[in-house]
Scaffold this motif. Structure first.
Motif: not given
Length: 346
Positions: A231-235, A255-260, A285-286
């Protein structure tokens, strides 16, 4: 008739029993398929506090109507039906608000009532009262219909987690539930779906059927690092832990992205249910963490529709079909992870 009864942990007996008869408000069906799951393994090994032995177990049920009890209308001999597993009371505040999956008075087939590892069974009045008997759509086999119950649980979990268009989804656990999560995520519009599993053999078996965008063997690589690389670092937008693993739940937060969104779909062992996590990651990161518990009668109906439409195929997930006399073998097969989905055909 032949039944498989649970007596105690490690003690499931195949026995002859008289055919049950439908009482007032009940339906009698001939069981055509009752599929197995990890819960059957847990019952076999440890029992369950809601099961008072002896009890015919099995809760992923499909069959055909044989007789209707007094007061039952709308059903006829030969009707093909799928039966819910979890029975909400339909009367409490939670049921009234549409939250039947968390009904505190919930009962279950194969726990409080005799289940589907039998040639014939009676569907209790409480099931009919909450519209828990569903007609099997034309073109859907009994075996596929029996898998609608776990698929309904998957549907509930993905609705709560908000899986939708364009999401990158990670599914941790490559058992039958994990496979259904992969397919459900695609049906709901996910852009990418990654499947993570510790066991290389199980991962390959499942990935060859459901074809995730990436199959990640957690025993060979760092799954968190691999998800971040992909995910190119995004998660990932959504991480679903379809495994009874506290480590998987903790890894999900990395593993999860911001707002994930994270779905703790698989429950943890009752004797070890506590995990530690960095709550500041959730805060800053909400991140949203949700649970998922079973399914409602409506989820079961919609799961059947998804199977019938081809949106979520399940026929190829059924890799073992065994007779009723082989219930113990079926449970051991599930425990070994050597099959995706095992169904019993009485």
């Amino acid at each position: 008739m032949l039944v498989a009864r649970f007596y105690a942990p490690g003690d499931i007996r195949l026995e002859d029993a008289p055919e049950p008869q439908a009482g007032p408000g009940e339906l009698k069906i001939r069981v055509r398929n009752c599929s197995t799951c990890g819960t059957d393994v847990k019952i076999h090994r440890h029992g369950h506090h809601h099961i008072v032995p002896p009890r015919v177990i099995g809760h992923e049920i499909a069959g055909e109507v044989v007789a209707a009890g007094a007061g039952v209308t709308g059903w006829a001999e030969g009707d093909r039906v799928q039966v819910i597993a979890a029975i909400p009371c339909g009367r409490c505040d939670y049921c009234g608000r549409g939250w039947q999956t968390i009904c505190p008075n919930q009962e279950s087939m194969g726990y409080h009532y005799d289940g589907g590892f039998a040639e014939y069974m009676v569907i209790p009045e409480k099931v009919l009262a909450v519209d828990g008997v569903n007609r099997i759509p034309e073109g859907v086999s009994f075996a596929e219909a029996s898998v609608a119950e776990p698929l309904a649980c998957v549907l509930n979990g993905q609705e709560i987690a908000g899986v939708g268009e364009g999401d990158t989804v990670v599914v941790v656990g490559a058992g039958p539930i994990g496979c259904m999560h992969v397919r459900m995520a695609r049906a709901r519009g996910a852009r990418q779906v990654f499947l993570v599993e510790l066991n290389r053999g199980r991962l390959d078996m499942s990935a060859n059927v459901v074809h995730p965008d990436a199959a990640i063997a957690g025993s060979e690589v760092d799954a968190v690092e691999e998800v971040l690389r992909l995910t190119e670092g995004r998660g990932a937008d959504v991480v679903i832990t379809a495994a009874a693993s506290g480590k998987a739940q903790k890894d999900a937060l990395q593993m999860v992205s911001r707002r994930g969104r994270i779905s703790f779909f698989g429950g943890l062992p009752k004797d070890n249910p506590i995990i530690s996590l960095d709550s500041n990651v959730v805060h800053y990161r909400e991140v949203t963490i949700v649970g998922a518990n079973g399914s409602s009668p409506a989820h079961n109906r919609r799961a059947l529709e998804l199977v019938a439409s081809g949106a979520v195929p399940v026929a190829d997930l059924i890799t073992e079909r065994l007779p009723l006399a082989d219930v113990p073998k079926a449970i051991e097969t599930v425990a070994s992870g050597s099959a995706i989905k095992v169904t019993i055909e009485p």
